[in-house]
Design a protein around this motif. Structure first.
Motif, PDB file in Angstrom:
ATOM      1  N   SER A 179       0.835  -1.209   0.000  1.00 36.95           N
ATOM      2  CA  SER A 179       0.000   0.000   0.000  1.00 36.95           C
ATOM      3  C   SER A 179       0.867   1.256   0.000  1.00 36.95           C
ATOM      4  O   SER A 179       0.526   2.243  -0.666  1.00 36.95           O
ATOM      5  N   SER A 180       1.978   1.209   0.717  1.00 36.48           N
ATOM      6  CA  SER A 180       2.876   2.379   0.749  1.00 36.48           C
ATOM      7  C   SER A 180       3.390   2.678  -0.645  1.00 36.48           C
ATOM      8  O   SER A 180       3.483   3.835  -1.055  1.00 36.48           O
ATOM      9  N   LEU A 181       3.721   1.620  -1.371  1.00 36.26           N
ATOM     10  CA  LEU A 181       4.231   1.794  -2.729  1.00 36.26           C
ATOM     11  C   LEU A 181       3.191   2.489  -3.609  1.00 36.26           C
ATOM     12  O   LEU A 181       3.505   3.398  -4.382  1.00 36.26           O
ATOM     13  N   LEU A 182       1.928   2.049  -3.468  1.00 33.96           N
ATOM     14  CA  LEU A 182       0.859   2.664  -4.260  1.00 33.96           C
ATOM     15  C   LEU A 182       0.645   4.121  -3.845  1.00 33.96           C
ATOM     16  O   LEU A 182       0.385   4.981  -4.680  1.00 33.96           O
ATOM     17  N   LYS A 183       0.741   4.372  -2.531  1.00 35.22           N
ATOM     18  CA  LYS A 183       0.583   5.761  -2.053  1.00 35.22           C
ATOM     19  C   LYS A 183       1.680   6.646  -2.628  1.00 35.22           C
ATOM     20  O   LYS A 183       1.454   7.814  -2.935  1.00 35.22           O
ATOM     21  N   LEU A 184       2.886   6.106  -2.747  1.00 39.89           N
ATOM     22  CA  LEU A 184       3.986   6.879  -3.311  1.00 39.89           C
ATOM     23  C   LEU A 184       3.725   7.166  -4.783  1.00 39.89           C
ATOM     24  O   LEU A 184       3.968   8.265  -5.281  1.00 39.89           O
ATOM     25  N   LEU A 185       3.220   6.152  -5.453  1.00 35.61           N
ATOM     26  CA  LEU A 185       2.970   6.286  -6.888  1.00 35.61           C
ATOM     27  C   LEU A 185       1.940   7.372  -7.187  1.00 35.61           C
ATOM     28  O   LEU A 185       2.052   8.113  -8.160  1.00 35.61           O
ATOM     29  N   THR A 186       0.915   7.468  -6.311  1.00 36.68           N
ATOM     30  CA  THR A 186      -0.152   8.435  -6.560  1.00 36.68           C
ATOM     31  C   THR A 186       0.131   9.781  -5.902  1.00 36.68           C
ATOM     32  O   THR A 186      -0.667  10.705  -6.007  1.00 36.68           O
ATOM     33  N   GLY A 187       1.249   9.865  -5.188  1.00 35.45           N
ATOM     34  CA  GLY A 187       1.609  11.136  -4.558  1.00 35.45           C
ATOM     35  C   GLY A 187       0.840  11.432  -3.292  1.00 35.45           C
ATOM     36  O   GLY A 187       0.874  12.561  -2.800  1.00 35.45           O
ATOM     37  N   ILE A 188       0.140  10.419  -2.739  1.00 35.25           N
ATOM     38  CA  ILE A 188      -0.514  10.631  -1.441  1.00 35.25           C
ATOM     39  C   ILE A 188       0.606  10.817  -0.404  1.00 35.25           C
ATOM     40  O   ILE A 188       0.508  11.613   0.509  1.00 35.25           O
ATOM     41  N   CYS A 189       1.681  10.036  -0.572  1.00 33.31           N
ATOM     42  CA  CYS A 189       2.883  10.227   0.233  1.00 33.31           C
ATOM     43  C   CYS A 189       4.018  10.536  -0.743  1.00 33.31           C
ATOM     44  O   CYS A 189       4.010  10.057  -1.875  1.00 33.31           O
ATOM     45  N   LEU A 190       4.983  11.328  -0.292  1.00 32.33           N
ATOM     46  CA  LEU A 190       6.124  11.614  -1.152  1.00 32.33           C
ATOM     47  C   LEU A 190       7.356  10.907  -0.572  1.00 32.33           C
ATOM     48  O   LEU A 190       7.500  10.813   0.653  1.00 32.33           O
ATOM     49  N   PRO A 191       8.243  10.386  -1.438  1.00 37.09           N
ATOM     50  CA  PRO A 191       9.370   9.593  -0.939  1.00 37.09           C
ATOM     51  C   PRO A 191      10.310  10.431  -0.059  1.00 37.09           C
ATOM     52  O   PRO A 191      10.491  11.627  -0.310  1.00 37.09           O
ATOM     53  N   THR A 192      10.875   9.781   0.958  1.00 42.64           N
ATOM     54  CA  THR A 192      11.841  10.490   1.802  1.00 42.64           C
ATOM     55  C   THR A 192      13.193  10.565   1.089  1.00 42.64           C
ATOM     56  O   THR A 192      13.987  11.447   1.332  1.00 42.64           O
ATOM     57  N   GLN A 246      -9.451  11.466   6.322  1.00 42.91           N
ATOM     58  CA  GLN A 246      -8.209  11.654   5.578  1.00 42.91           C
ATOM     59  C   GLN A 246      -8.259  10.860   4.265  1.00 42.91           C
ATOM     60  O   GLN A 246      -7.910  11.368   3.205  1.00 42.91           O
ATOM     61  N   ARG A 247      -8.742   9.609   4.364  1.00 41.13           N
ATOM     62  CA  ARG A 247      -8.812   8.768   3.158  1.00 41.13           C
ATOM     63  C   ARG A 247      -9.823   9.327   2.169  1.00 41.13           C
ATOM     64  O   ARG A 247      -9.585   9.326   0.959  1.00 41.13           O
ATOM     65  N   VAL A 248     -10.959   9.790   2.689  1.00 40.94           N
ATOM     66  CA  VAL A 248     -11.960  10.374   1.797  1.00 40.94           C
ATOM     67  C   VAL A 248     -11.364  11.587   1.089  1.00 40.94           C
ATOM     68  O   VAL A 248     -11.505  11.763  -0.121  1.00 40.94           O
ATOM     69  N   TYR A 249     -10.625  12.392   1.858  1.00 41.79           N
ATOM     70  CA  TYR A 249     -10.007  13.575   1.266  1.00 41.79           C
ATOM     71  C   TYR A 249      -8.986  13.176   0.197  1.00 41.79           C
ATOM     72  O   TYR A 249      -8.916  13.782  -0.875  1.00 41.79           O
ATOM     73  N   GLN A 250      -8.206  12.110   0.509  1.00 45.57           N
ATOM     74  CA  GLN A 250      -7.228  11.632  -0.475  1.00 45.57           C
ATOM     75  C   GLN A 250      -7.935  11.198  -1.754  1.00 45.57           C
ATOM     76  O   GLN A 250      -7.505  11.518  -2.864  1.00 45.57           O
ATOM     77  N   ALA A 251      -9.041  10.467  -1.581  1.00 50.28           N
ATOM     78  CA  ALA A 251      -9.789  10.011  -2.754  1.00 50.28           C
ATOM     79  C   ALA A 251     -10.276  11.202  -3.564  1.00 50.28           C
ATOM     80  O   ALA A 251     -10.289  11.170  -4.794  1.00 50.28           O
ATOM     81  N   MET A 252     -10.659  12.267  -2.855  1.00 52.91           N
ATOM     82  CA  MET A 252     -11.135  13.454  -3.556  1.00 52.91           C
ATOM     83  C   MET A 252      -9.995  14.120  -4.307  1.00 52.91           C
ATOM     84  O   MET A 252     -10.125  14.477  -5.477  1.00 52.91           O
ATOM     85  N   SER A 253      -8.839  14.277  -3.640  1.00 53.19           N
ATOM     86  CA  SER A 253      -7.749  14.985  -4.329  1.00 53.19           C
ATOM     87  C   SER A 253      -7.160  14.137  -5.452  1.00 53.19           C
ATOM     88  O   SER A 253      -6.673  14.681  -6.431  1.00 53.19           O
ATOM     89  N   LEU A 254      -7.236  12.809  -5.321  1.00 55.79           N
ATOM     90  CA  LEU A 254      -6.750  11.962  -6.416  1.00 55.79           C
ATOM     91  C   LEU A 254      -7.591  12.154  -7.667  1.00 55.79           C
ATOM     92  O   LEU A 254      -7.147  11.901  -8.771  1.00 55.79           O
ATOM     93  N   ARG A 255      -8.819  12.578  -7.478  1.00 56.27           N
ATOM     94  CA  ARG A 255      -9.669  12.811  -8.642  1.00 56.27           C
ATOM     95  C   ARG A 255      -9.767  14.306  -8.954  1.00 56.27           C
ATOM     96  O   ARG A 255     -10.792  14.799  -9.394  1.00 56.27           O
ATOM     97  N   GLY A 256      -8.683  15.003  -8.660  1.00 58.34           N
ATOM     98  CA  GLY A 256      -8.559  16.376  -9.137  1.00 58.34           C
ATOM     99  C   GLY A 256      -9.196  17.441  -8.276  1.00 58.34           C
ATOM    100  O   GLY A 256      -9.326  18.578  -8.709  1.00 58.34           O
ATOM    101  N   PHE A 257      -9.588  17.104  -7.045  1.00 55.35           N
ATOM    102  CA  PHE A 257     -10.223  18.101  -6.180  1.00 55.35           C
ATOM    103  C   PHE A 257      -9.168  19.062  -5.649  1.00 55.35           C
ATOM    104  O   PHE A 257      -8.198  18.635  -5.029  1.00 55.35           O
TER     105      PHE A 257
END
Lengths: 252, 273
Positions: A46-59, B214-225
Motif C-alpha cells: 500500500s505504501s508503494l501505491l501511495k507513493l505512486l499516486t503522490g498521497i505520500c512523497l518519498p523520503t 483523511q482517506r476520503v479527502y485523499q480520494a477526492m484529491s486523487l480525482r482532481g479536487f
C-alpha cells in the motif's frame, strides 16, 4: 509511448512514526503492462501505491511517471494520468448518487457537462453499472460499490490504473466479473493484492515485496509456481496451481 | 443495542435529506440561488418581527406549507429534526416569563404576561426559520447550496468548510455505529458504555474518523479536487425563477408591514355587520 512508463528510482519512504515502509525500491513498469504487487501484510504494497499516486512523497529517491517526476508541484498532472481505486470503496464514494460520484473527477478537471455525461455513461457501461446511476452509493452491495468505484476512476480516462486489493470482500461472482473486467482493460495496470489466483489470471508480471524491498520480479507464472519463495514471503501458492486438495493428485 | 439502533437510525435520517433533494418537482427545479435568496429573505423577515408581535407571524407559515406540498416532502422527518433543536430555542426564551411579568393581553379570561408572549414568539420564529432551512436543504441538496453560496461570492474556504463538515457528520456516525456495535457485542447486558471505557472509546472514535476523513479527502484529491467543488452545469436563472423570488419576497413584505390576520378579521367582521 514513454509517457506511460512508471519508474521507481531507489525509493525510500518512512512514515512519521519512523516505520520504514519502503527501503530502496527500484523498478520500471512500461506501457500496457499488467503488474501485480504481492507480499504479506506490512510488506509495503500500500505504501508503494501511495507513493505512486503522490498521497505520500518519498523520503529519498525519485518516482517518475513518463517524463514527469512525482512531486507536490506535478500532482495535478500525475493524478490525471493515474486512476487509483481504494481498498475500501466506501472511502471513494462520497457523493449522493453514483452518477455524481463518477462525474466528480471529470468535473474537477473543468470538462464541459455534455462531455462529462458521455464519459460517465461510458465508464458505467464498461463496468456494467448503468442501472445504478441514480442510486445512493451507500445502499449498494459490495460488488456494486466496487464497480462504481472503478467507474469513478475510469471516467477520468487514466493511462494507468492502480488498484489496492480490488477483489477484497467480493463474492465469487462479483470477483469473477472483476477479473473479466481487468482482463478487458488495455491500460497499464498495477494491482496490489493477496488474491494470487486473480493475479494468475490478470497479470503477466508479478513483483514480490518483503519488508519494504523487492524480493523477486518476473513473470507471474514462474513466480507463483515457486513455492519456496512464496513461503518465505508469507504467501501461498495459488489454488489453481496447487495439487488436488482431496486426493493430492498433481496438476497437469 | 438500543443506542446502536438510534445511531443507525439517525444516520438514515441524515441521508433522508440528501435523498429528498434528488427528487424532481417544480420546487426542486428552481435555481438553487433563487431558493437560497428566498430562504434568506424569509429568515430575515421572520426574525425582524418585534418580540410581542405574535399574530403577524402566523401568515408566514403559508410559505413552508406551500413549498412542502409542492415539493412532496414528508412532514414527519422534517418536524422530528426541528424537535431536536427545540430544547435550545426553549433554553433561549425560558426565562422571559420571569423577567417580564407585566400582563399584556387577556386570553379566555386569563391574563398573559409580556414574557410569555415573547417566549412564544421566540419559539414560533425558531420553528419557522428552522423549517425554512430544512426545506431548503431537502429541495436543493448541500452541494447545490454550496454552489449557490459561491455564486454569492462567499469565500471558497467557508463554503468548503460547510460542505466537508456536512460530509464529516455521516463519516463520524458510521464509525460511531461500528464502534458501538463492536462494544455492545462484547459487553452483553450493559445499558450503555461504562464510564471507565468511554474516554478511550471517544478517543478511538476521533482517531478513526480522522483517518477515514483523511482517506476520503485523499480520494477526492486523487480525482482532481483542489478545493473548489463543481456540482455540474449551473443552470441559468429563468424568468420563472425570478417570479418565484419576486412573488415570495412581495408576500413576505406584505406579511411584515400589514397585519394580515387583523385585516382579514376586520374584513370578515365588516361583511358580517
Amino acid at each position: 509511448m514513454s509517457h506511460h512508463i512508471v519508474d521507481f528510482i531507489d525509493t525510500y519512504f518512512t512514515y512519521p512514526d519512523q516505520t520504514q515502509a519502503v527501503k530502496g525500491i527500484t523498478l520500471c513498469i512500461s506501457h500496457g503492462e499488467s503488474v501485480a504487487i504481492v507480499g504479506a501484510n506490512g510488506a509495503g504494497k500500500s505504501s508503494l501505491l501511495k507513493l505512486l499516486t503522490g498521497i505520500c512523497l518519498p523520503t529519498k529517491g525519485e518516482i517518475r511517471i513518463g517524463e514527469t517526476p512525482v512531486t507536490k508541484k506535478t500532482l495535478p498532472i500525475i493524478r490525471q494520468k493515474i486512476g487509483f481505486t481504494f481498498q475500501d470503496p466506501d472511502d471513494q464514494l462520497f457523493m449522493t448518487t453514483v452518477y455524481d460520484d463518477v462525474a466528480f473527477g471529470p468535473r474537477n478537471y473543468g470538462i464541459g457537462e455534455p462531455e462529462v455525461e458521455k464519459r460517465v455513461m461510458k465508464a458505467l457501461e464498461t463496468v456494467g453499472a448503468v442501472h445504478l446511476k441514480d442510486r445512493a452509493p451507500y445502499k449498494l452491495s459490495g460488488g456494486e460499490k466496487r464497480a462504481a468505484a472503478i467507474a469513478a476512476v475510469l471516467s477520468m480516462e487514466p493511462d494507468i490504473l492502480v488498484m489496492d486489493e480490488p477483489s477484497a470482500a467480493l463474492d465469487p461472482r462479483a470477483r469473477r466479473r472483476l477479473i473479466n473486467l481487468l482482463r478487458s482493460f488495455m491500460h497499464t495496470k498495477i494491482v496490489a493484492t493477496h488474491d494470487l489466483d486473480m493475479v494468475l489470471e490478470t497479470c503477466d508480471r508479478t513483483i514480490v515485496l518483503k519488508e519494504g524491498k523487492v524480493v523477486c520480479d518476473g513473470s507471474s507464472t514462474t513466480i507463483l509456481a515457486n513455492e519456496e519463495l512464496l513461503e518465505q514471503c508469507g504467501l501461498e501458492k495459488p489454488l489453481a496451481l496447487q495439487n488436488c486438495p482431496r486426493c493430492g493428485a498433481k496438476k497437469e | 443495542m438500543i443506542i446502536m439502533t438510534n445511531i443507525m437510525e439517525s444516520l438514515y435520517n441524515i441521508r433522508i435529506l440528501d435523498e429528498l433533494a434528488e427528487k424532481r418537482t417544480v420546487i426542486h427545479n428552481i435555481h438553487p440561488l433563487i431558493k437560497l435568496l428566498t430562504t434568506i429573505a424569509y429568515v430575515i423577515i421572520t426574525v425582524s418581527f418585534g418580540k410581542y408581535e405574535l399574530s403577524n407571524l402566523l401568515p408566514l407559515l403559508f410559505y413552508p406549507i406551500v413549498i412542502i406540498t409542492l415539493a412532496e416532502i414528508p412532514v414527519i422527518p422534517i418536524l422530528k429534526r426541528i424537535l431536536v433543536v427545540l430544547p435550545f430555542i426553549i433554553g433561549i426564551g425560558v426565562f422571559n416569563p420571569l423577567f417580564d411579568p407585566e400582563p399584556m393581553l387577556v386570553f379566555l379570561g386569563l391574563q398573559i404576561s409580556g414574557g410569555w408572549v415573547s417566549f412564544l414568539s421566540i419559539i414560533i420564529k425558531g420553528f419557522l426559520t428552522l423549517l425554512a432551512a430544512l426545506i431548503l436543504i431537502s429541495t436543493t441538496g448541500m452541494t447545490w447550496i454550496a454552489s449557490a453560496l459561491r455564486l454569492l461570492r462567499i469565500p471558497r474556504l467557508f463554503v468548503l468548510q460547510l460542505l466537508l463538515t456536512y460530509r464529516y457528520i455521516s463519516v463520524i456516525m458510521e464509525e460511531a455505529g461500528r464502534t458501538w456495535n463492536a462494544y455492545m457485542l462484547r459487553a452483553p447486558g450493559q445499558q450503555g458504555v461504562s464510564f471507565k471505557i468511554s474516554g478511550p472509546l471517544a478517543g478511538q472514535l476521533l482517531m478513526r474518523t480522522y483517518d477515514r476523513a483523511q482517506r476520503v479527502y485523499q480520494a477526492m484529491s486523487l480525482r482532481g479536487f483542489i478545493g473548489e467543488y463543481n456540482p455540474g452545469e449551473v443552470k441559468k436563472v429563468t424568468v420563472k425563477d425570478c417570479l418565484f423570488l419576486g412573488g415570495w419576497v412581495a408576500f413576505f413584505s406584505v406579511c411584515r408591514y400589514i397585519n394580515l390576520p387583523a385585516l382579514i378579521g376586520s374584513v370578515v367582521t365588516g361583511v358580517m355587520t
